[in-house]
Write an enzyme that holds these catalytic residues in place. Structure first.
Site, mmCIF file in Angstrom:
data_model
loop_
_atom_site.group_PDB
_atom_site.id
_atom_site.type_symbol
_atom_site.label_atom_id
_atom_site.label_comp_id
_atom_site.label_asym_id
_atom_site.label_seq_id
_atom_site.Cartn_x
_atom_site.Cartn_y
_atom_site.Cartn_z
ATOM 1 C CB SER A 119 -0.835 0.078 1.288
ATOM 2 O OG SER A 119 -1.659 -1.005 1.406
ATOM 3 C CG HIS A 140 -2.101 -0.300 -4.179
ATOM 4 N ND1 HIS A 140 -2.515 0.973 -3.843
ATOM 5 C CD2 HIS A 140 -2.380 -1.074 -3.098
ATOM 6 C CE1 HIS A 140 -3.010 0.955 -2.614
ATOM 7 N NE2 HIS A 140 -2.947 -0.269 -2.145
ATOM 8 C CD GLU A 152 -2.861 3.877 -6.477
ATOM 9 O OE1 GLU A 152 -3.209 5.062 -6.339
ATOM 10 O OE2 GLU A 152 -2.321 3.227 -5.572
ATOM 11 C CG ASN A 191 -3.466 4.091 0.489
ATOM 12 O OD1 ASN A 191 -4.669 4.144 0.704
ATOM 13 N ND2 ASN A 191 -2.803 2.955 0.466
HETATM 14 N N1 3HC Z 1 -15.612 -9.981 -2.165
HETATM 15 C C1 3HC Z 1 -16.221 -10.111 -3.343
HETATM 16 N N2 3HC Z 1 -17.316 -9.412 -3.689
HETATM 17 C C2 3HC Z 1 -17.839 -8.594 -2.789
HETATM 18 C C3 3HC Z 1 -17.245 -8.387 -1.535
HETATM 19 C C4 3HC Z 1 -16.089 -9.128 -1.227
HETATM 20 N N3 3HC Z 1 -15.440 -9.004 -0.068
HETATM 21 N N4 3HC Z 1 -17.969 -7.468 -0.860
HETATM 22 C C5 3HC Z 1 -18.982 -7.103 -1.656
HETATM 23 N N5 3HC Z 1 -18.889 -7.773 -2.824
HETATM 24 C C6 3HC Z 1 -19.793 -7.643 -3.966
HETATM 25 C C7 3HC Z 1 -21.128 -8.232 -3.651
HETATM 26 O O1 3HC Z 1 -21.182 -9.611 -3.974
HETATM 27 C C8 3HC Z 1 -22.042 -7.422 -4.545
HETATM 28 O O2 3HC Z 1 -21.970 -7.940 -5.869
HETATM 29 P P1 3HC Z 1 -23.304 -7.944 -6.788
HETATM 30 O O3 3HC Z 1 -23.672 -6.501 -6.981
HETATM 31 O O4 3HC Z 1 -22.825 -8.616 -8.037
HETATM 32 O O5 3HC Z 1 -24.320 -8.722 -6.017
HETATM 33 C C9 3HC Z 1 -21.378 -6.034 -4.596
HETATM 34 O O6 3HC Z 1 -20.008 -6.255 -4.196
HETATM 35 C C10 3HC Z 1 -22.022 -5.052 -3.640
HETATM 36 O O7 3HC Z 1 -21.962 -5.614 -2.337
HETATM 37 P P2 3HC Z 1 -23.110 -5.467 -1.265
HETATM 38 O O8 3HC Z 1 -24.429 -5.257 -1.954
HETATM 39 O O9 3HC Z 1 -22.993 -6.608 -0.302
HETATM 40 O O10 3HC Z 1 -22.697 -4.212 -0.389
HETATM 41 P P3 3HC Z 1 -22.450 -2.726 -0.814
HETATM 42 O O11 3HC Z 1 -23.299 -2.293 -1.968
HETATM 43 O O12 3HC Z 1 -22.518 -2.004 0.462
HETATM 44 O O13 3HC Z 1 -20.928 -2.717 -1.335
HETATM 45 C C11 3HC Z 1 -18.620 -2.426 -0.976
HETATM 46 C C12 3HC Z 1 -19.871 -3.182 -0.536
HETATM 47 C C13 3HC Z 1 -18.312 -2.781 -2.435
HETATM 48 C C14 3HC Z 1 -17.485 -2.904 -0.079
HETATM 49 C C15 3HC Z 1 -18.898 -0.863 -0.854
HETATM 50 O O14 3HC Z 1 -19.318 -0.585 0.452
HETATM 51 C C16 3HC Z 1 -17.690 -0.031 -1.156
HETATM 52 O O15 3HC Z 1 -17.370 0.227 -2.303
HETATM 53 N N6 3HC Z 1 -16.993 0.431 -0.086
HETATM 54 C C17 3HC Z 1 -15.785 1.247 -0.234
HETATM 55 C C18 3HC Z 1 -14.604 0.319 -0.468
HETATM 56 C C19 3HC Z 1 -13.339 1.075 -0.624
HETATM 57 O O16 3HC Z 1 -13.259 2.296 -0.567
HETATM 58 N N7 3HC Z 1 -12.243 0.325 -0.821
HETATM 59 C C20 3HC Z 1 -10.912 0.895 -0.912
HETATM 60 C C21 3HC Z 1 -10.272 0.797 0.422
HETATM 61 S S1 3HC Z 1 -8.654 1.503 0.423
HETATM 62 C C22 3HC Z 1 -7.667 0.251 -0.062
HETATM 63 O O17 3HC Z 1 -8.059 -0.857 -0.309
HETATM 64 C C23 3HC Z 1 -6.240 0.623 -0.210
HETATM 65 C C24 3HC Z 1 -5.361 -0.149 0.731
HETATM 66 O O18 3HC Z 1 -4.042 0.204 0.425
HETATM 67 C C25 3HC Z 1 -5.638 0.122 2.202
#
Ligand code: 3HC
Length: 288
Positions: A119, A140, A152, A191
């Protein structure tokens, strides 16, 4: 480029999900970890997500079975020796990464690319643990990698153009939108922008301006963000967030990146989020 086999090192939240994404996209994957239970847990997560999708009619049972058939798990890094592309996704510990990079360098074919899902760590530094710095690149992914569209692709000081092009191609083959990060800078792009927001959210709570719940509500409803900053920290892991902040502080040597004490206290108290454990919503804040 169509890699014959792709290796993934590390079967935690990100490594396991990256291996899953690759197998879903048709690649043969070797997933390696020092812990057999962690590998089995990663496969259970893949299976349960696919079972849910089969039951919703979004995937056939045949496709789910085929995906799992394309993944082999191993506790021996040497079993990745025939991979032409490897993604390292172990936790952010430089010594562990050094060992993995130098071992991969010894076992992989000369033309193989070693990518890292770090990250924040320096791609240039990780590349120096190998004798092929031109073939080391940042790749990333964002959590959850099966869903998040961005990758990325980060150029280290010595990364060659061919490595960047092949990594961008692979990301596209996985259904992602890659962007090239042209300079190896801590936190790359996302990030670098996200972490100050998360720090500011913590400072607002420390100042008693609002509760974590209300800060999240503000960002969800005021900016149409899918998650608020505290939900997001709990989702990706509070300890991982602190790790990135501490790394920024080390690199930039600027108080702007100093971790708020409450963030460190939360990690010391083992409240790491990730849905399973308590996180920010349980923090004993004066503002509640
Ligand atoms: N694995 C696989 N698929 C998943 C999943 C997982 N862990 N979580 C959710 N999904 C899928 C679901 O199956 C669903 O698919 P579908 O539409 O085909 O049925 C879809 O994603 C939407 O999921 P949900 O309906 O259960 O829930 P939400 O609509 O609330 O979405 C989320 C969940 C996609 C996690 C959404 O809340 C989101 O986009 N959150 C923000 C995530 C984010 O910002 N990530 C970046 C973090 S920073 C990072 O990673 C950088 C690192 O360096 C720290």
């Amino acid at each position: 480029m169509t890699p014959s086999h792709i290796g993934v090192v590390g079967s935690g939240t990100m490594g396991g999900a990256i291996a899953h994404l690759m197998a879903l996209s048709g690649y043969d994957v070797r997933l390696s970890d020092v812990s057999q239970p962690a590998l089995e847990q990663a496969v259970r997560r893949m299976r349960s997500w696919m079972e849910m999708n089969v039951s919703k009619g979004k995937m056939t049972q045949e496709d789910a079975d085929g995906t799992l058939d394309r993944i082999s798990i191993t506790t021996e890094l040497n079993h990745l020796a025939d991979c032409s592309f490897v993604v390292e996704a172990v936790f952010e510990d430089l010594q562990v990464k050094e060992q993995i990079f130098s071992q991969l360098d010894q076992i992989l074919p000369q033309a193989a690319i070693i990518a890292t899902n770090t990250s924040s760590m320096s791609i240039t530094l990780l590349a120096e643990y190998t004798k092929r710095p031109g073939k080391v690149v940042g790749m990333h992914f964002f959590n959850p990698p099966q869903v998040m569209k961005l990758v990325e692709v980060v150029r280290g000081y010595k990364t060659d153009n061919d490595t960047v092009a092949k990594t961008m191609d692979l990301a596209r083959n996985l259904g992602k939108e890659p962007i090239e990060v042209k300079k190896d800078t801590p936190g790359f792009i996302v990030n670098r922008i996200l972490i100050p927001q998360l720090l500011e959210a913590v400072r607002l709570v420390e100042e008693g301006v609002a509760t974590p719940e209300d800060v999240d509500k503000a960002i969800r409803l005021g900016l149409n963000s899918p998650m608020g900053p505290f939900e997001l920290q709990d989702y990706t892991g509070v300890d991982i967030g602190l790790n990135v902040v501490d790394h920024f502080y080390e690199e930039f040597r600027n108080d702007r990146w100093a971790a708020p004490l409450s963030l460190r206290a939360l990690v010391r108290a083992g409240r790491l989020g990730r849905k399973t454990g308590a996180g920010w919503y349980d923090y004993p804040s004066d503002s509640k």
